[in-house]
Motif scaffolding. Structure first.
Motif, PDB file in Angstrom:
ATOM      1  N   GLU A 194      -0.971  23.418 -29.380  1.00  0.00           N
ATOM      2  CA  GLU A 194      -2.014  22.721 -28.606  1.00  0.00           C
ATOM      3  C   GLU A 194      -3.087  23.713 -28.140  1.00  0.00           C
ATOM      4  N   PHE A 230       0.300  10.264 -37.269  1.00  0.00           N
ATOM      5  CA  PHE A 230       0.692  11.407 -36.445  1.00  0.00           C
ATOM      6  C   PHE A 230       0.233  11.380 -34.980  1.00  0.00           C
ATOM      7  N   ALA A 231      -0.943  10.829 -34.751  1.00  0.00           N
ATOM      8  CA  ALA A 231      -1.528  10.966 -33.413  1.00  0.00           C
ATOM      9  C   ALA A 231      -0.635  10.432 -32.291  1.00  0.00           C
ATOM     10  N   PRO A 232      -0.133   9.199 -32.406  1.00  0.00           N
ATOM     11  CA  PRO A 232       0.702   8.697 -31.307  1.00  0.00           C
ATOM     12  C   PRO A 232       1.966   9.541 -31.120  1.00  0.00           C
ATOM     13  N   MET A 251       2.304  12.787 -31.752  1.00  0.00           N
ATOM     14  CA  MET A 251       1.949  14.050 -31.112  1.00  0.00           C
ATOM     15  C   MET A 251       1.660  13.847 -29.620  1.00  0.00           C
ATOM     16  N   TRP A 252       0.945  12.830 -29.302  1.00  0.00           N
ATOM     17  CA  TRP A 252       0.650  12.580 -27.882  1.00  0.00           C
ATOM     18  C   TRP A 252       1.926  12.306 -27.097  1.00  0.00           C
ATOM     19  N   SER A 253       2.820  11.587 -27.727  1.00  0.00           N
ATOM     20  CA  SER A 253       4.057  11.250 -27.025  1.00  0.00           C
ATOM     21  C   SER A 253       4.927  12.485 -26.832  1.00  0.00           C
ATOM     22  N   ARG A 308       3.788  15.451 -26.562  1.00  0.00           N
ATOM     23  CA  ARG A 308       3.115  16.213 -25.508  1.00  0.00           C
ATOM     24  C   ARG A 308       3.525  15.696 -24.123  1.00  0.00           C
ATOM     25  N   ASP A 309       3.484  14.382 -23.973  1.00  0.00           N
ATOM     26  CA  ASP A 309       3.838  13.814 -22.671  1.00  0.00           C
ATOM     27  C   ASP A 309       5.281  14.133 -22.304  1.00  0.00           C
ATOM     28  N   MET A 350       6.239  14.217 -18.427  1.00  0.00           N
ATOM     29  CA  MET A 350       5.703  12.983 -17.864  1.00  0.00           C
ATOM     30  C   MET A 350       6.508  11.754 -18.248  1.00  0.00           C
ATOM     31  N   VAL A 351       7.167  11.859 -19.353  1.00  0.00           N
ATOM     32  CA  VAL A 351       8.042  10.766 -19.781  1.00  0.00           C
ATOM     33  C   VAL A 351       9.262  11.372 -20.457  1.00  0.00           C
ATOM     34  N   LEU A 358      11.395  11.184 -23.742  1.00  0.00           N
ATOM     35  CA  LEU A 358      11.315  10.658 -25.111  1.00  0.00           C
ATOM     36  C   LEU A 358      12.681  10.801 -25.776  1.00  0.00           C
ATOM     37  N   ILE A 377       8.534   4.591 -31.503  1.00  0.00           N
ATOM     38  CA  ILE A 377       7.175   5.083 -31.733  1.00  0.00           C
ATOM     39  C   ILE A 377       6.907   5.199 -33.232  1.00  0.00           C
TER      40      ILE A 377
END
Lengths: 191, 191, 191, 191
Positions: free
Chosen positions: C104, C156-158, C160-162, C164-165, C170-171, C173, C181
């Motif tokens: 990142e 990939f985007a969702p 990667m964001w997930s 990251r979170d 923050m969550v 997973l 996902i």
DNA sequence: GATGAATGAGCGTTCATTCAT
DNA sequence: CATGAATGAACGCTCATTCAT
């Protein structure tokens, strides 16, 4: 507000700030703000920061001299004059601690370099009671024989240091202690 | 050039500059230049400008204390100790005028606020000959009875002011005059 | 210590520091210290800071690709390959959060500008399973018809964001959420 | 030039520089130069570099929110709202590419740490249309059942990545492609 | 006269890189 | 080869002074 008032306001604000925050913690903008004037206005009354500071010092000094001259026991014995000046200094500075702090700041800065010679007792030309006292005492052999500079150091230095310690809250300098200090200074110069 | 040399060079350059130009006329860049090093190098030896200045002060002070302690007449009469210290101070500072100037600058700056109480004579913990002298003199009733602060002011202030005037070239403070000043200070504290 | 070890130590120290402190909080001196080598030594293995960082990124990426290739279900249905990659990414980064953080940091810095095109999926030339998957899915009309860039973004985007979170705490997973996902991403690309 | 103009100039120069050169290639001096003002002037309008950056971010965000809220189909079906937001984001950022770049820079820097949770959609307190949409969709079982974080990732991540690729000139994101992406995102979240 | 926005030289400090040892 | 002391350009920020209004 008259022109004179504005000048006074600036001087007062500057002295307060400079004595409390030191010469560094008092930018022109802060002085202006505290004085309730615009920054630019300061420059209408004082050519520069240096001039402002020097002017404050000069006015302060004059006030001190005036204080000492008021009720000065002209013609009275050397010892009485000595005590009048010594205790007068203590009274003045303890009553005007900001003046004292400012003076300390002033003397330890580039501004004060030139004035150093006349720490407290500027040869203002007019009424130099200090020098008169010295000469009288020397010629009457009341004082130890030494150049004036050293005489004045013996007379003033302990007083000034003690006033400083009092103002900084490190000791309590009451009337009787002040008298003791001045008397001790007298002991140091008397022959 | 050895590591120690570079540190010394920086200290020497800083002390010279700080004492001659005041704390404001001596930016890090100028100190570096005078020391013949890069700006960044100063930060290898000293964490910050503050630390540099405080370090110089500390080292200087230790030197002075060492000087006074050497040949200190332990156990000898109060008067002899008093004169040893008084004339020792004069000798030391006249021999190291930069030290004196630096010390003056230091004590009249934010750095010196904390140290103010112990103008010249920091309670270094070790061998506090000043306090010992005061206590001995008081208990033997050799001195006027007064708090130590004022005693030290009477003892040191005229000496320091006179040294300053000498260093600034305003008067010549020779051996015999120095002795006269110290003797006068003695007169001021003795009961 | 062998030459190879030293190189590894530097890379490991740099990655740890860079991912944890950001690219700003990790000066070369700190990296050297953590790696247990001299600063100068880093420059024996890497031409510059930039090269060091780019190298770390490259090696990391290779590791990820190797992870995904291991047990890759070559020849199996498009959907199975899609899920292998999707859940593989989650597993890899959750197992190697430092790699993720570093990545990142890397992409949001001058270093990453050039590499941006291939966010996760560099066209390493060798074994481009991503592109193969895309082409196969498109030709078989399993996927919506769109340029590869957008397909990869949906894939990939969702994820990667997930990730990251999750890494930022923050969550949570977990396996089943990860699967949900990936399945959702599948829904987005399938025709 | 009015006071407001100068502030705008600074913001504009800063945003341009920060988005194009990254947060590191844009020193205050360069920003000042580009804005056609002195360095000091920036500090009249913004307390510090941090404040400048945060202010730009805040203003930008407000603009985006305003854009999305304008013509927002309150009360219309979930799907319509979803598409309004999705295509709105694309339209806004493609129309304001610098805003997008700046936002990316911001979120990947110490400044953005705190805001990270709400990547694009800060809970501005007012009108949180994102959360409202999520809750409505979940309660009506229009969406897959998952925590909001993941829902938003599925909804926004592919869009943001695609916008980025478009802005970086890697692909052409026209109206119909944008619609396809948003529709794909819809497929990913719908139950 | 009075104002305060604008200026920019100058400050203390950092850190990637070099090079003598 | 390895080291880390040395470097200095570059940074964010301050504040005495100016000058258009």
């Amino acid at each position: 507000m008259t022109k004179q008032n504005k000048r006074e306001d600036i001087i007062h604000a500057a002295m307060t700030l400079l004595s409390e925050q030191g010469f560094h913690g008092a930018p022109m903008s802060t002085i202006a703000e505290k004085a309730g004037v615009g920054v630019g206005s300061i420059y209408r009354y004082f050519e520069s920061r240096d001039v402002l500071i020097k002017t404050i010092y000069k006015e302060e000094e004059e006030e001190l001299v005036a204080f000492l001259l008021e009720k000065y026991p002209y013609g009275h014995p050397v010892k009485e004059c000595f005590f009048h000046i010594g205790t007068g200094l203590v009274d003045y500075f303890i009553g005007n601690p900001m003046d004292f702090k400012f003076s300390e700041q002033f003397h330890n800065s580039p501004y004060g370099e030139a004035n150093r010679r006349d720490r407290i007792f500027a040869s203002t030309g007019r009424a130099d009671i200090f020098m008169e006292l010295y000469k009288r005492g020397i010629s009457m052999r009341v004082f130890k024989n030494m150049p004036p500079t050293f005489f004045f150091n013996l007379m003033f230095a302990p007083i000034m240091w003690s006033v400083r310690d009092h103002i900084l809250g490190m000791v309590q300098l009451d009337k009787s202690l002040a008298r003791l200090i001045v008397a001790s200074c007298w002991d140091s110069v008397k022959s």
